[in-house]
Enzyme design. Structure first.
Site, PDB file in Angstrom:
ATOM      1  N   ASP A 198      33.291  42.636  72.006  1.00  0.00           N
ATOM      2  CA  ASP A 198      33.747  43.361  73.189  1.00  0.00           C
ATOM      3  C   ASP A 198      35.249  43.202  73.395  1.00  0.00           C
ATOM      4  O   ASP A 198      35.732  42.113  73.702  1.00  0.00           O
ATOM      5  CB  ASP A 198      32.981  42.847  74.414  1.00  0.00           C
ATOM      6  N   SER A 243      29.975  47.077  82.960  1.00  0.00           N
ATOM      7  CA  SER A 243      31.432  47.008  82.892  1.00  0.00           C
ATOM      8  C   SER A 243      32.024  46.846  84.299  1.00  0.00           C
ATOM      9  O   SER A 243      31.715  45.894  84.992  1.00  0.00           O
ATOM     10  CB  SER A 243      31.970  48.248  82.164  1.00  0.00           C
ATOM     11  N   HIS A 256      30.256  47.333  73.772  1.00  0.00           N
ATOM     12  CA  HIS A 256      30.541  47.378  75.212  1.00  0.00           C
ATOM     13  C   HIS A 256      30.033  48.691  75.801  1.00  0.00           C
ATOM     14  O   HIS A 256      29.347  48.694  76.823  1.00  0.00           O
ATOM     15  CB  HIS A 256      32.052  47.235  75.448  1.00  0.00           C
TER      16      HIS A 256
END
Length: 307
Positions: free
Chosen positions: A254, A119, A283
């Site tokens: 996502d 991320s 995610h």
């Protein structure tokens, strides 16, 4: 697995390692380091990193979270500075300095790094590649569900900026302060109910309890707000100059990184090494899909080992 709080840039930082502790002599010529997403509590990554090290067998795996996201135990003499007056320690720039200091202190210059960024950790990797001292040590970067562009424009970014942040600004401190006023058993029970509703494994109860502390929550939200402001268009020059070092892995469900971002990346950089998930991994893969993700990353690393 070994863990401890070590001072990095004068901030007590929770480090987890598998295969070799950070202060042991590194005999291997390669190492795996994972930079977490946000919230940056490495406790969420224990199953992923442990499985990855077991799959790799001969490479140490280290996980570093973000400065201020994981307070030491109350009995510890080490204290994390408060957010107010120390914003430069906890914003994106501060987190990047934090990672540079960690690598330069604990990774020998002749050891190559397989650097995993999850991320916002992937965006931080792009910034680390701007530092030649760090770049020269990197074997390959693995950008998992990478929030490297247009965060505010994503579906989750819209919810965060238009709904979550206004609510937190008014009620956040009161909510977290009240929650932490409750007995520990009641807090754990409420978190466990939340986990049951969203099918999150019980093993993360302790880490979630840390996340609920007001001093931690405010730094998590502060960093997220900085992400919305800073992570706009993709940093083309950095990507172009480092295509040989970058491996991207995008999800298909996502809310932070829509498939359209993957499509645009492939269009802009036809030679980019980018892969689209086929297993419907979330995610936040560390909560429910740690083991399959570890196997996927194992295969990536094996393809890019030093000869």
């Amino acid at each position: 697995m070994q863990e401890a709080y070590v001072n990095i840039n004068s901030i007590p930082t929770h480090i987890f390692t598998w295969g070799r502790w950070i202060e042991e002599t590194i005999t291997e010529k390669e190492i795996v380091i994972c930079i977490t997403g946000n919230p940056g509590l490495p406790g969420f990554y224990t199953e992923f990193a442990g499985t990855l090290q077991k799959e790799l067998g001969d490479l140490p795996v280290w996980v570093i979270g973000h400065a201020g996201h994981d307070d030491p135990p109350e009995a510890s003499i080490r204290e994390v500075p408060q957010l107010s007056g120390n914003e430069e320690l906890f914003n994106l720039d501060g987190q990047i300095r934090h990672k540079i200091a960690f690598i330069e202190k604990y990774v020998p210059s002749d050891v190559k790094i397989h650097l995993i960024g999850h991320s916002i950790g992937a965006w931080m990797i792009l910034q680390l590649l701007e530092n030649e001292r760090i770049r020269s040590r990197i074997q390959k970067c693995y950008m998992l569900f990478p929030t490297v562009e247009r965060m505010m424009e994503s579906p989750n970014g819209w919810v965060f900026t238009k709904v979550a942040m206004p609510l937190y600004s008014v009620f956040g401190y009161i909510f977290f302060s009240f929650f932490n006023f409750l007995p520990v058993w009641l807090r754990l029970m409420l978190i466990q109910i939340y986990f049951l509703i969203f099918s999150i494994p019980r093993q993360f109860l302790g880490t979630a309890l840390k996340y609920s502390k007001p001093s931690v929550a405010e730094k998590v939200v502060f960093l997220a707000d900085d992400e919305m402001a800073r992570v706009r268009g993709i940093q083309r020059e950095i990507v172009e100059q480092n295509l040989d070092l970058l491996k991207f892995y995008y999800g298909t469900t996502d809310g932070w990184v829509p498939i359209s971002y993957y499509d645009q990346l492939k269009k802009d950089y036809p030679k980019v090494d980018a892969q689209l998930d086929t297993k419907k991994i979330d995610h936040a893969f560390v909560l429910r899909h740690s083991q399959p993700m570890a196997v996927i990353v194992r295969d990536m690393i094996q393809q890019h080992r030093r000869v």
